[in-house]
Design an enzyme around this catalytic site. Structure first.
Site, PDB file in Angstrom:
ATOM      1  N   HIS A 517       0.836  -1.207   0.000  1.00  0.00           N
ATOM      2  CA  HIS A 517       0.000   0.000   0.000  1.00  0.00           C
ATOM      3  C   HIS A 517       0.870   1.257   0.000  1.00  0.00           C
ATOM      4  CE1 HIS A 517      -3.566   2.389   1.667  1.00  0.00           C
ATOM      5  NE2 HIS A 517      -2.549   3.189   1.939  1.00  0.00           N
ATOM      6  N   GLU A 518       1.837   1.314   0.890  1.00  0.00           N
ATOM      7  CA  GLU A 518       2.638   2.529   1.028  1.00  0.00           C
ATOM      8  C   GLU A 518       3.659   2.691  -0.099  1.00  0.00           C
ATOM      9  OE1 GLU A 518       1.738   4.691   3.024  1.00  0.00           O
ATOM     10  OE2 GLU A 518       0.566   3.597   4.518  1.00  0.00           O
ATOM     11  N   HIS A 522       0.814   4.258  -2.920  1.00  0.00           N
ATOM     12  CA  HIS A 522       1.031   5.710  -2.953  1.00  0.00           C
ATOM     13  C   HIS A 522       2.263   6.085  -3.767  1.00  0.00           C
ATOM     14  CE1 HIS A 522      -2.207   6.362  -0.250  1.00  0.00           C
ATOM     15  NE2 HIS A 522      -1.616   5.848   0.816  1.00  0.00           N
ATOM     16  N   GLU A 575      -6.538   6.563  -1.182  1.00  0.00           N
ATOM     17  CA  GLU A 575      -6.416   5.415  -0.288  1.00  0.00           C
ATOM     18  C   GLU A 575      -6.989   4.164  -0.952  1.00  0.00           C
ATOM     19  OE1 GLU A 575      -4.625   5.344   2.291  1.00  0.00           O
ATOM     20  OE2 GLU A 575      -4.293   7.514   2.358  1.00  0.00           O
TER      21      GLU A 575
END
Length: 794
Positions: A517-518, A522, A575
């Site tokens: 995810h990070e 992103h 997100e």
């Protein structure tokens, strides 16, 4: 002294109320049966301004006992976990210089974090000061003795004590109905409606001041007015990012003005006033300095005319707090490990002194260059989740120590990033030209000042820096260890055969999800931009939109950013994109191998990761407000959207049905066919993720909103009645854990770590000792700032 015993009528009223059904016709919820969520007083008939409030809220008057039924998101169960955030071993291994560096950074973070009180709701700062004054004078144990001596039972004391405990929760950012989107709303503690508080030492020592303080916040704290129960603009809610008379149209106009002056909204608030019949706007910048032009990228004036409206730029918002932040950052410079850290702190200090986001961006550049520090930190106006418009950042500061063993896994993931990025479901032209390998470390948090502690972070949030210069990722290991420990008896909405597997693999699967995810969520994806000089960062004559097959026809221009263009949906949309990347890439065997998962274990990690996302989508309904048709939490909205996408995929991939629980009450069950994750599931996320990235890259706001709003819709039509399911989620919800954080203090030539037990008493003590050096002056400053702006939010 007779008035002291007025509280005795309250439990009786509450007991009578408890026998009544809720407004939805359900039996009392689990929280209601606990009896530990006493309902708040109904002040909806009163005015929201101070003069009218005093009629109902004076301590000398009997409270209005008309009790209004509200759904169970406004009830608080008594069984709330409190855990200490352990950083003992990590701190012990630091050198004396590193400990001193961490100490001063922590002081800067804690003082800056108090700005969130002023960014949240009109009463938050007053409540914080009220609590600090009470608990500085007496411990929770001493207060219990006072309460029981006036006739309260231990159970009744637990009710109101829980009230105080929760208001102290998560860096003291109160009140709960508006201050922290991730938790329950505030409740009525018995202290609130009785005169038992008059026996507290704080009220006895300063009766006039304390009663005035109580009167200033009590009604707003207990208000059940729809507008006062949530964050929002205009009639949809309250936010102190904007004066109460600001609408969405005002926010949009202000954003255009700021863009025209090449100013970021991150460290601003907007106040609207009437001047000779015309609307005028005051844009406040957070800074210690209230006058002067240094480091402010505007011309030599403060008043402008834009689209026929007057705009005034004004420095000095949160000035006393920003002065403290700047002071402690300067103190930390003497203990910096290298030149990048010194330059970083120098720029941050300038930013908070003069209100310059450009200086903060420059500090962020030095922060990115500071590779592999032992003590990691970041501070500033960062996340825009709680700005109803989506552009203003909430103050946040963290200090943490590297966990070397876990960081090695993330380093391997970074090394594999260039191989994994091409696996994402969009054309090469929609990916960044060059992947700038970031730091990706696992950290044990020492200090996290803000409205909540996340599991992982990808920063900075400045698009221009992320696109061309880089970023950092961090996973907060000691937060993960505490927050995601799960008890089988509290697992809701799962089949029995899934629960043991879920408990076994929830932590490891979430570690994989956070990493993907990070770093690759992103950290991936290109934005198509035409700069002020007319130069494009892509070939507009060749790049085609994979959704339409036509040439790309829209992009970001000049100072436009992702946040400013997509505003209200930007945070949740991003997100959602990052969560989808995590789901998609966790299917890759190489990724699972990096985290040490092979064979059947790897398949179980994938299954539990997807199952967790589906369950989280259902749980996310708690954060949807039917009255305003709005979402209160970006991540939860994102997970609900993913649930909708996977349900839409069909073919039996995800099952969601309403059932009756063993207790005879409404319940639900979710199922996931693990044999179809790699086929039906992967295909569904592939299509949706590609759409999300293409719409984001091309600045297609209209298309992006249409897509995201469609999947965010919560209604009672179609195959699933999500309105009814929301009531079931509220019925079965479990409260989130509270974290107790340590303090640091200088002792002789060194720094010592001051730890507290993982209990409500430990939580309260940590707050009362956090600002003890200048408590009275700090509280006076907060009350002054709060009082100055109070009329703006009526």
């Amino acid at each position: 002294m007779q008035s002291v015993y007025r509280w005795q009528t309250i439990p009786r009223a509450v007991r009578q109320w408890k026998r009544c059904p809720t407004r939805m016709g359900f039996e009392p919820t689990r929280a209601e049966h606990n009896g530990l969520a006493v309902h708040r007083l109904n002040h909806s008939a009163t005015s929201s301004c101070a003069k009218s409030r005093r009629l109902w809220c004076s301590s000398s008057s009997v409270p209005n006992l008309g009790l209004k039924m509200v759904d169970s998101q406004y009830y608080l169960p008594n069984e709330i976990g409190v855990a200490a955030l352990d950083c003992t071993e990590a701190f012990r291994l630091l050198s004396p210089q590193e400990k001193m560096y961490a100490h001063y950074l922590s002081r800067a973070a804690w003082y800056g974090g108090l700005a969130v009180l002023l960014q949240t709701s009109p009463e938050s700062a007053n409540i914080f000061v009220l609590l600090q004054k009470i608990f500085r004078k007496q411990t929770p144990e001493q207060l219990e003795q006072v309460a029981t001596s006036t006739g309260l039972s231990s159970e009744e004391y637990q009710v109101h004590y829980l009230f105080w405990k929760c208001l102290s929760h998560t860096n003291a950012h109160v009140t709960k109905r508006r201050s922290k989107s991730f938790i329950f709303s505030d409740i009525l503690g018995i202290f609130g409606v009785c005169s038992c508080r008059l026996h507290f030492r704080a009220f006895q020592d300063e009766p006039t001041e304390m009663e005035a303080l109580w009167d200033s916040c009590s009604c707003l704290l207990y208000s059940l007015e729809d507008r006062q129960k949530q964050l929002g603009l205009g009639k949809k809610g309250i936010t102190t990012y904007f004066s109460g008379n600001c609408s969405l149209e005002d926010a949009e106009l202000a954003q255009k003005f700021l863009d025209s002056k090449k100013l970021s909204a991150y460290n601003t608030r907007l106040f609207k006033r009437d001047k000779e019949g015309k609307a005028c706007y005051e844009v406040r910048l957070a800074s210690a300095v209230q006058k002067g032009q240094n480091y402010l990228v505007i011309t030599n004036k403060f008043i402008f005319t834009f689209e026929g409206k007057e705009f005034t730029l004004k420095r000095g918002d949160y000035a006393p707090l920003m002065e403290k932040v700047s002071h402690y950052l300067q103190q930390a410079q003497a203990y910096a490990a290298n030149e990048n850290q010194r330059k970083m702190l120098e720029e941050y200090s300038r930013s908070f002194t003069f209100g310059s986001v450009d200086a903060h961006k420059e500090g962020s550049r030095y922060w990115i260059k500071d590779k592999g520090p032992i003590v990691e930190s970041y501070i500033g106006f960062i996340e825009s989740y709680r700005d109803p418009f989506g552009s203003r950042g909430e103050f946040e500061g963290f200090v943490a120590v590297v966990n070397k063993a876990m960081s090695e896994r993330f380093a391997k993931l970074v090394s594999s990033a260039e191989v994994l990025l091409p696996e994402l479901p969009w054309p090469r032209e929609f990916e960044k030209d060059t992947f700038l390998k970031p730091d990706f470390t696992s950290l044990d948090v020492l200090t996290f000042a803000g409205s909540g502690i996340p599991a992982g972070i990808n920063i900075p949030n400045y698009d221009d820096i992320r696109q061309s210069e880089g970023f950092k990722n961090v996973s907060l290991g000691n937060v993960l260890a505490v927050a995601y420990a799960t008890q089988k008896e509290k697992l809701t909405f799962l089949e029995e055969e899934d629960k043991d597997l879920f408990i076994k693999w929830k932590g490891p699967s979430f570690e994989v999800q956070v990493g993907l995810h990070e770093l690759l969520g992103h950290g991936s994806g290109k934005l198509f931009v035409q700069d002020d000089a007319g130069k494009f960062n892509f070939d507009q004559s060749k790049v085609t939109n994979p959704e339409t097959g036509e040439l790309v026809s829209s992009w970001y221009k000049g100072s436009e950013t992702w946040d400013s263009k997509f505003s209200t949906i930007a945070s949740s949309y991003e997100e959602c994109r990052a969560e989808c990347v995590g789901l998609y890439l966790c299917l890759n065997k190489e990724v699972l191998s990096i985290f040490g998962h092979e064979g059947q274990d790897a398949e179980d990690v994938v299954y539990v990761n997807w199952l967790s996302m589906v369950r989280a989508g259902l749980l996310g309904l708690e954060f949807y407000t039917p009255e305003s048709k709005s979402w209160r939490q970006a991540h939860m909205q994102a997970r609900f959207v993913i649930l909708r996408v996977l349900l839409e995929a069909g073919e039996g991939l995800v099952g969601l049905e309403e059932v009756t629980g063993e207790d005879g009450k409404a319940d639900a069950r979710i199922t996931l066919d693990r044999s179809k994750i790699h086929t039906v599931g992967k295909s569904a996320i592939h299509r949706f993720l590609c759409k999300l990235q293409v719409l984001k890259a091309t600045a297609d706001v209209e298309g992006g909103r249409a897509l995201y709003d469609c999947y965010s819709t919560v209604d009672d039509s179609g195959a699933h009645n999500f309105i009814r399911l929301r009531e079931t989620v509220l019925l079965r919800k479990d409260a989130r854990k509270m974290f107790v954080q340590a303090n640091t203090r200088v002792s002789g030539d060194g720094v010592e770590l001051v730890e507290y037990e993982g209990s409500a008493a430990g939580l309260i003590r940590s707050f009362t000792e956090r600002f003890q050096d200048d408590a009275e002056q700090l509280e006076a400053d907060l009350l002054k700032l709060c009082k100055r702006d109070a009329p703006c939010f009526c």
